[in-house]
Design a protein around this motif. Structure first.
Motif, PDB file in Angstrom:
ATOM      1  N   VAL A   1       0.851  -1.183   0.000  1.00  0.00           N
ATOM      2  CA  VAL A   1       0.000   0.000   0.000  1.00  0.00           C
ATOM      3  C   VAL A   1       0.886   1.232   0.000  1.00  0.00           C
ATOM      4  O   VAL A   1       1.771   1.377   0.866  1.00  0.00           O
ATOM      5  N   LEU A   2       0.679   2.094  -0.980  1.00  0.00           N
ATOM      6  CA  LEU A   2       1.346   3.398  -1.019  1.00  0.00           C
ATOM      7  C   LEU A   2       0.469   4.394  -0.277  1.00  0.00           C
ATOM      8  O   LEU A   2      -0.674   4.651  -0.677  1.00  0.00           O
ATOM      9  N   LEU A   3       0.979   4.941   0.822  1.00  0.00           N
ATOM     10  CA  LEU A   3       0.209   5.881   1.626  1.00  0.00           C
ATOM     11  C   LEU A   3       0.078   7.216   0.907  1.00  0.00           C
ATOM     12  O   LEU A   3       0.861   7.535   0.010  1.00  0.00           O
ATOM     13  N   PRO A   4      -0.942   8.012   1.264  1.00  0.00           N
ATOM     14  CA  PRO A   4      -1.064   9.341   0.655  1.00  0.00           C
ATOM     15  C   PRO A   4       0.226  10.142   0.842  1.00  0.00           C
ATOM     16  O   PRO A   4       0.844  10.087   1.911  1.00  0.00           O
ATOM     17  N   PRO A   5       0.680  10.851  -0.184  1.00  0.00           N
ATOM     18  CA  PRO A   5       1.941  11.591  -0.075  1.00  0.00           C
ATOM     19  C   PRO A   5       1.864  12.676   0.989  1.00  0.00           C
ATOM     20  O   PRO A   5       0.814  13.300   1.194  1.00  0.00           O
ATOM     21  N   MET A   6       2.985  12.867   1.675  1.00  0.00           N
ATOM     22  CA  MET A   6       3.100  13.914   2.694  1.00  0.00           C
ATOM     23  C   MET A   6       4.149  14.913   2.224  1.00  0.00           C
ATOM     24  O   MET A   6       5.334  14.769   2.519  1.00  0.00           O
ATOM     25  N   GLY A   7       3.711  15.878   1.413  1.00  0.00           N
ATOM     26  CA  GLY A   7       4.653  16.807   0.814  1.00  0.00           C
ATOM     27  C   GLY A   7       5.547  16.064  -0.157  1.00  0.00           C
ATOM     28  O   GLY A   7       5.068  15.355  -1.051  1.00  0.00           O
ATOM     29  N   PRO A   8       6.890  16.144   0.028  1.00  0.00           N
ATOM     30  CA  PRO A   8       7.807  15.442  -0.896  1.00  0.00           C
ATOM     31  C   PRO A   8       8.019  13.975  -0.543  1.00  0.00           C
ATOM     32  O   PRO A   8       8.793  13.292  -1.203  1.00  0.00           O
ATOM     33  N   VAL A   9       7.323  13.481   0.490  1.00  0.00           N
ATOM     34  CA  VAL A   9       7.571  12.134   0.997  1.00  0.00           C
ATOM     35  C   VAL A   9       6.554  11.147   0.434  1.00  0.00           C
ATOM     36  O   VAL A   9       5.339  11.360   0.535  1.00  0.00           O
ATOM     37  N   GLN A  10       7.054  10.060  -0.163  1.00  0.00           N
ATOM     38  CA  GLN A  10       6.243   8.912  -0.552  1.00  0.00           C
ATOM     39  C   GLN A  10       6.667   7.734   0.303  1.00  0.00           C
ATOM     40  O   GLN A  10       7.865   7.489   0.478  1.00  0.00           O
ATOM     41  N   PHE A  11       5.685   6.982   0.844  1.00  0.00           N
ATOM     42  CA  PHE A  11       6.022   5.864   1.717  1.00  0.00           C
ATOM     43  C   PHE A  11       5.098   4.697   1.423  1.00  0.00           C
ATOM     44  O   PHE A  11       3.872   4.868   1.323  1.00  0.00           O
ATOM     45  N   GLN A  12       5.686   3.492   1.297  1.00  0.00           N
ATOM     46  CA  GLN A  12       4.935   2.294   0.965  1.00  0.00           C
ATOM     47  C   GLN A  12       5.291   1.173   1.939  1.00  0.00           C
ATOM     48  O   GLN A  12       6.462   0.985   2.267  1.00  0.00           O
ATOM     49  N   ILE A  13       4.282   0.442   2.384  1.00  0.00           N
ATOM     50  CA  ILE A  13       4.501  -0.703   3.255  1.00  0.00           C
ATOM     51  C   ILE A  13       3.802  -1.912   2.652  1.00  0.00           C
ATOM     52  O   ILE A  13       2.838  -1.777   1.891  1.00  0.00           O
ATOM     53  N   GLY A  14       4.291  -3.099   3.004  1.00  0.00           N
ATOM     54  CA  GLY A  14       3.679  -4.298   2.460  1.00  0.00           C
ATOM     55  C   GLY A  14       4.259  -5.550   3.081  1.00  0.00           C
ATOM     56  O   GLY A  14       5.011  -5.504   4.061  1.00  0.00           O
ATOM     57  N   ALA A  15       3.908  -6.697   2.490  1.00  0.00           N
ATOM     58  CA  ALA A  15       4.365  -7.984   2.988  1.00  0.00           C
ATOM     59  C   ALA A  15       4.447  -8.960   1.831  1.00  0.00           C
ATOM     60  O   ALA A  15       3.735  -8.833   0.822  1.00  0.00           O
ATOM     61  N   ASP A  16       5.331  -9.951   1.988  1.00  0.00           N
ATOM     62  CA  ASP A  16       5.537 -10.997   0.994  1.00  0.00           C
ATOM     63  C   ASP A  16       5.450 -12.353   1.675  1.00  0.00           C
ATOM     64  O   ASP A  16       5.884 -12.508   2.821  1.00  0.00           O
ATOM     65  N   VAL A  17       4.918 -13.335   0.951  1.00  0.00           N
ATOM     66  CA  VAL A  17       4.816 -14.682   1.493  1.00  0.00           C
ATOM     67  C   VAL A  17       5.035 -15.697   0.374  1.00  0.00           C
ATOM     68  O   VAL A  17       4.632 -15.460  -0.772  1.00  0.00           O
TER      69      VAL A  17
END
Length: 397
Positions: free
Chosen positions: A209-225
């Motif tokens: 999931v790519l979270l909504p941008p916070m100014g110049p910051v892009q942040f993505q979290i996830g998982a693999d199995v």
């Protein structure tokens, strides 16, 4: 009658699409890349070429019988790809390179996919599933010459290159504000280029999931199995063996090795995180690998890596909505694009452990030609220290 500005703008915006639909059959060129269109656009075909020529030199090894220097055609791929009836894509690629030494060649990819759903792609054949961030995107986008060891170890259970698989890859927006999601799920068999695991059975998936941008910051979290339900080893008893190279592939030796473990099943699971702040890109992955032996207690291994990349010339890496990964910088201007990177990776297989610091530089002269250089400082086992310099020239069509 006077045409409204809104209508005029809509008509102008529609012209390129209409021109594309009406474009006659024949040969088209995208720079040096040709595409042949037939049957009023219902069939297209284009050549696929990938060349990675590597040179690696190991030094600073205290123990005898260590890693050996050499050269290698890491990737030498030729093939065809295109579309059928507009909503189906196909790819057939033959591999003439590979891990050194390699005195054979084999099918690398033979797949077909349905893209008509829009939000998802259904794919089957021999291909590389979107599992783990370093496998989800193109290998031409990788910031270092090889993937981190823990990536290869986890993927070896059920995914990786040339995997027999069928599955679905979805993507889309998540609410408002610029959030997006990517997810994939597959059932898998053996590796097409490996003759001894044809009865292997497994499953794998990835969700980010790519979270909504916070100014110049892009942040993505996830998982693999990934899960291997049946090792499929033939001939011999069912077994799992985890091993990998020192993140260079100019020598066949692999001291990071669990040995052969008689097992009925194994799996790997863990989180991933990635993000970008202006020209700086960061990525981190952790995986826990579990093997269930048939004649002993459960064995658990783990590993992780963290890396940072800074674009010093040209535009920064951009996220691909198709794969949920960050693509290589676009080559712009007279001198193209340049990025520098640093990675630390470690993998613990109980009997042996490998940890490597890698520093590298990538020069994208054009969008199809890249030069790489990297320095490694690592250790395998308790005392096998090594240093290495690697260089690569790549061409991608």
């Amino acid at each position: 009658m006077r045409r409204s500005p809104v209508l005029a703008f809509a008509l102008m915006a529609a012209l390129p699409a209409a021109a594309q639909e009406a474009r006659p059959d024949g040969l088209r060129w995208d720079g040096i890349a040709p595409t042949l269109q037939l049957a009023e656009g219902n069939f297209t075909v284009r050549p696929l070429v990938r060349l990675d020529a590597d040179l690696g030199s190991f030094f600073g090894q205290d123990e005898p019988g260590g890693f050996r220097s050499g050269v290698n055609l890491r990737r030498g791929r030729l093939g065809l790809g295109g579309t059928v009836l507009r909503d189906f894509t196909y790819t057939f690629v033959w591999e003439f390179g590979g891990s050194a030494p390699n005195d054979y060649n084999n099918i690398y990819e033979a797949q077909i996919a349905y893209t008509g759903l829009g939000w998802a792609t259904i794919r089957a054949g021999l291909f590389t599933p979107q599992h783990m961030p370093e496998y989800a995107g193109s290998s031409f986008d990788l910031p270092f010459m090889e993937r981190a060891a823990i990536t290869n170890l986890a993927a070896s259970l059920a995914t990786g290159d040339t995997r027999e698989a069928a599955g679905i890859e979805g993507r889309g927006e998540l609410g408002g504000g610029g959030a997006r999601w990517n997810a994939s799920a597959y059932v898998t068999g053996g590796v097409g280029s490996t003759p001894h695991d044809g009865r292997q059975r497994g499953a794998a998936g990835r969700a980010v999931v790519l979270l909504p941008p916070m100014g110049p910051v892009q942040f993505q979290i996830g998982a693999d199995v990934a899960a291997q339900f049946h090792p499929g080893t033939d001939p011999g008893p069912q077994a799992v063996r985890l091993r990998d190279y020192p993140e260079l592939r100019v020598d066949s030796r692999r001291f990071l090795d669990s040995g052969s473990i008689r097992a009925g099943q194994a799996w790997a699971v863990g989180p991933e995180a990635a993000g970008r702040v202006g020209p700086l890109y960061l990525e981190a992955v952790w995986q826990r690998l579990t093997v269930e032996p048939t004649d002993g207690p459960t064995r658990r291994f783990d590993g992780w890596y963290v890396e940072g990349l800074l674009t010093v010339i040209g535009p920064a890496r951009e996220r691909s909505n198709e794969t949920g990964t960050w693509r290589r910088p676009k080559a712009e201007g007279r001198f193209g694009s340049v990025e520098v990177g640093l990675r630390y990776s470690t993998a613990d297989l109980g009997a042996t452990r490998q940890s490597i610091w890698t520093a590298g530089v990538n020069w994208y002269l054009t969008d199809r030609f890249r030069l790489q250089a990297q320095y490694e400082n690592g250790r395998t086992g308790e005392s096998r220290d090594f240093q290495a310099i690697g260089m690569r020239a790549s061409f991608n069509l």
